[in-house]
Design an enzyme around this catalytic site. Sequence first.
Site, PDB file in Angstrom:
ATOM      1  N   HIS A   1      19.532 -39.522  25.104  1.00 42.90           N
ATOM      2  CA  HIS A   1      20.715 -38.733  25.493  1.00 42.90           C
ATOM      3  C   HIS A   1      20.560 -37.213  25.452  1.00 42.90           C
ATOM      4  O   HIS A   1      21.220 -36.542  24.664  1.00 42.90           O
ATOM      5  CB  HIS A   1      21.935 -39.144  24.656  1.00 42.90           C
TER       6      HIS A   1
ATOM      7  N   ASP B   1      24.546 -44.845  26.434  1.00 41.50           N
ATOM      8  CA  ASP B   1      24.905 -44.688  25.020  1.00 41.50           C
ATOM      9  C   ASP B   1      26.285 -45.321  24.759  1.00 41.50           C
ATOM     10  O   ASP B   1      27.101 -44.767  24.019  1.00 41.50           O
ATOM     11  CB  ASP B   1      24.885 -43.216  24.578  1.00 41.50           C
TER      12      ASP B   1
ATOM     13  N   GLY C   1      31.514 -41.268  19.896  1.00 47.08           N
ATOM     14  CA  GLY C   1      31.015 -42.306  20.795  1.00 47.08           C
ATOM     15  C   GLY C   1      32.050 -42.767  21.794  1.00 47.08           C
ATOM     16  O   GLY C   1      33.239 -42.878  21.478  1.00 47.08           O
TER      17      GLY C   1
ATOM     18  N   HIS D   1      19.928 -47.807  26.223  1.00 48.41           N
ATOM     19  CA  HIS D   1      20.620 -47.232  25.063  1.00 48.41           C
ATOM     20  C   HIS D   1      22.069 -47.716  24.986  1.00 48.41           C
ATOM     21  O   HIS D   1      22.971 -47.127  25.580  1.00 48.41           O
ATOM     22  CB  HIS D   1      20.571 -45.708  25.151  1.00 48.41           C
TER      23      HIS D   1
HETATM   24  O1  DOR Z   1      28.304 -40.745  20.067  1.00 51.40           O
HETATM   25  C1  DOR Z   1      27.521 -41.392  19.386  1.00 51.40           C
HETATM   26  N1  DOR Z   1      27.814 -42.640  18.973  1.00 51.40           N
HETATM   27  N2  DOR Z   1      26.358 -40.839  19.054  1.00 51.40           N
HETATM   28  C2  DOR Z   1      25.542 -41.422  18.172  1.00 51.40           C
HETATM   29  O2  DOR Z   1      24.523 -40.869  17.895  1.00 51.40           O
HETATM   30  C3  DOR Z   1      25.881 -42.688  17.546  1.00 51.40           C
HETATM   31  C4  DOR Z   1      26.817 -43.451  18.379  1.00 51.40           C
HETATM   32  C5  DOR Z   1      27.453 -44.582  17.628  1.00 51.40           C
HETATM   33  O3  DOR Z   1      26.725 -45.406  17.079  1.00 51.40           O
HETATM   34  O4  DOR Z   1      28.687 -44.681  17.648  1.00 51.40           O
HETATM   35 ZN    ZN Z   2      22.198 -41.067  19.437  1.00 50.14          ZN
HETATM   36 ZN    ZN Z   3      23.338 -44.057  20.620  1.00 52.68          ZN
END
Ligand code: DOR
Ligand code: ZN
Ligand code: ZN
Length: 445
Positions: free
Chosen positions: A255, A327, A346, A84
């Site tokens: 996540h 992530d 993010g 991820h």
């Molecule tokens: O924190 C996140 N960032 N969660 C998400 O679901 C998308 C991701 C992003 O693409 O920045």
């Molecule tokens: Zn996500």
């Molecule tokens: Zn993600």
Amino acid sequence: MPRPVPTTNPAGAAAENFDAINIKDMDLLLKGGTLIDGTGRRRGDVLVRDGRIAAVGPDIVEASGVRTLDCGGKMVSAGFVDVHVHFREPGQRYKETIRTGSLAAAHGGYTTVCAMPNLDPVPDSPDTLALEQEIIDRDACIEVLPYAAITRGRKGLEPVDFAALKDRCVAFSDDGSGVQRDGMMLQAMTEAARQEVILAAHCEDNALLHGGYIHDGRYAAAHGHKGICSESEWGQIRRDLALAEQTGCRYHVCHISCSESVGLIRQAKARGVRVTCETGPHYLTLCEDDLQEDGRFKMNPPLRRAEDREALIEGLLDGTIDAVATDHAPHSAEEKSRGLAGSAMGVVGLETAFPVLYTALVIPGRLPLERLIEALTDGPRRAFRLPGGLRPGEAADLTVIDPDAAWTVDPADFLSLGKATPFAGQAVRSRIVLTLKDGEPVWQA
Ligand code: DOR
Ligand code: ZN
Ligand code: ZN
């Protein structure tokens, strides 16, 4: 495929015994390290030939023409796998590119990553997937496996053509948002089951968000922030688990961040649902008590309660959680500069995952090192049916770790274009000193 190798070490470390190596067209012997996988650890050597692991054993004899690398005091693992990450290309190259993202991954010890499809254009057709693949073939220094979207344009309204895409992607996901309509998810899972593909779901019920952006808990209440309740995550997981059971679809939950999600997935696994899941280093080591008024603490799902963090550690220990995935979600400095309310969701994670988890969980004895390594290698490989491992015959994707290195996380050292991390300034132990992809160094300290 060209594999760009960084020639400088931005972290500024000079690990002894690791002078520059040039092993092209030569055998390489990793000698005297501690070999680690999910089953245990033992002293041993790894012989690399023609990009593959030729032998693994306690005492492989050095022969002429073999370049030997002294791994005494180091740990040798199969290359890490992150199912991820967000590499932002095509579409948002100012946040990250396939090249910078893959260099960051190599820096973190990763040799395979799966790239999420919230891109522009969204990879939802053979043509748009081919466009992303072209960039990967040109620029990636490690294996980057693209996800295709579940629904066209990730809009949640019409499914993609799973049969036409399945040979070009590792799995299907609408990550960035949940699939809101129950009927749409049922349709997607029915087709995914028929095509024997994996659906990886970002679970989030938009009807429960109410403008929230951090966990709906103590910190949000005390500081006047809008909260995201845990049910927005576990409610959709509960729905999807029932649909996965009904359809027989291979279902992966992205996540997970809260205790209820761990419990639901544990129960579903016990009754034979084909479900796997991941959580991230930040959910395993931080909670709402660590929040600061700073965008680098903002991600989706959010950092939740200390009890949730403990339940996630429990789930990792008992195998409910199959994989640690970062992530890795890079944004520009400006996009992350607007505090908790205004910043983009993010944080980056590829270049800190191992040291952060090793320091916070392994050293204090909360998580066996073998279990951490498994969650970074064979766990995600099994969940996503990927080849590899620390065995003769597999690709020589290898990560060498110095467990004793001590350093402080400084985002200026990242190869990623994204610098926002909740771990900035944190003192950590252990460092990735060498990453080999198909036997070639893609990172070396
Ligand atoms: O924190 C996140 N960032 N969660 C998400 O679901 C998308 C991701 C992003 O693409 O920045
Ligand atoms: Zn996500
Ligand atoms: Zn993600």
